[in-house]
Design a protein around this motif. Structure first.
Motif, PDB file in Angstrom:
ATOM      1  N   PHE A 166       3.104   2.851  -3.505  1.00 11.77           N
ATOM      2  CA  PHE A 166       2.986   1.550  -4.154  1.00 11.77           C
ATOM      3  C   PHE A 166       1.816   0.749  -3.594  1.00 11.77           C
ATOM      4  N   PHE A 167       1.762   0.602  -2.289  1.00 11.28           N
ATOM      5  CA  PHE A 167       0.714  -0.227  -1.702  1.00 11.28           C
ATOM      6  C   PHE A 167      -0.642   0.470  -1.701  1.00 11.28           C
ATOM      7  N   SER A 214      -2.106  -0.386  -5.022  1.00 13.69           N
ATOM      8  CA  SER A 214      -2.292  -1.810  -5.314  1.00 13.69           C
ATOM      9  C   SER A 214      -3.755  -2.209  -5.111  1.00 13.69           C
ATOM     10  N   LYS A 240      -5.010  -4.805  -0.127  1.00 12.12           N
ATOM     11  CA  LYS A 240      -4.472  -4.023   0.985  1.00 12.12           C
ATOM     12  C   LYS A 240      -4.692  -4.753   2.312  1.00 12.12           C
ATOM     13  N   TYR A 285       1.256  -4.553   5.278  1.00 14.35           N
ATOM     14  CA  TYR A 285       2.005  -4.156   4.082  1.00 14.35           C
ATOM     15  C   TYR A 285       2.847  -2.903   4.307  1.00 14.35           C
TER      16      TYR A 285
END
Length: 167
Positions: A57-58, A61, A64, A68
């Motif tokens: 997921f991160f 994204s 960053k 996270y």
């Protein structure tokens, strides 16, 4: 908007660094957890899927930052702890102590460099340098005490000593 665009692999080095000195037991725990039986619900498999989904997921994204991935650390710590509990003293000494000593040396070296350089990029970290020296020294002492406990065949005592020093 905040200019935090990083490559997809950005979190991997941070994750490896965040797992030190418990990196190898955590990796073994992930492999063992993934090999859990597929029929029904298995805690170990869930503890592998949780950090994998978080990482995916991160990583995909658009923004960053290293914190996270903090939600990945508890399940990986549980998998690593389970692996540590089943390891022989010699294997823990071989897999964990060298990484802990490398981390201690890195902390001491970086703290010393920042204190001695005091110019350019190093100047921005001048206030943090004493803490790096203290953390590295504490970890080095913890490694020595853990090695002594492992030499007495005290697995839990060595792991607890190293974990306390790594805090």
């Amino acid at each position: 908007v905040h200019q935090r665009n990083e490559p997809v692999w950005y979190f991997l080095p941070w994750l490896l660094l965040g797992l030190l000195p418990w990196l190898l037991p955590a990796c073994r725990g992930v492999v063992q957890g993934w090999r859990a039986p597929t029929a029904g619900f298995h805690n170990e498999r869930m503890l592998v899927i949780w950090p994998a989904v978080t990482l995916l997921f991160f990583s995909l994204s658009g923004s960053k930052l290293p914190p996270y991935i903090v939600p990945m650390l508890p399940p990986l710590a549980l998998l690593g702890a389970r692996t540590l509990a089943s390891m022989e003293v010699s294997a823990v000494r071989r897999d964990v102590l060298p990484l802990a000593l490398c981390l201690a040396a890195l902390l001491v070296a970086s703290g010393a460099y920042v204190l001695l350089a005091q110019r350019g990029m190093a100047a921005r970290f001048h206030d943090v340098a004493p803490f790096a020296l203290l953390a590295g020294g504490t970890l080095a002492i913890g490694c020595a005490l853990a090695a002594w406990r492992f030499g007495q065949q005290r697995l839990l005592g060595g792991i607890a000593t190293l974990a306390f020093a790594a805090l």
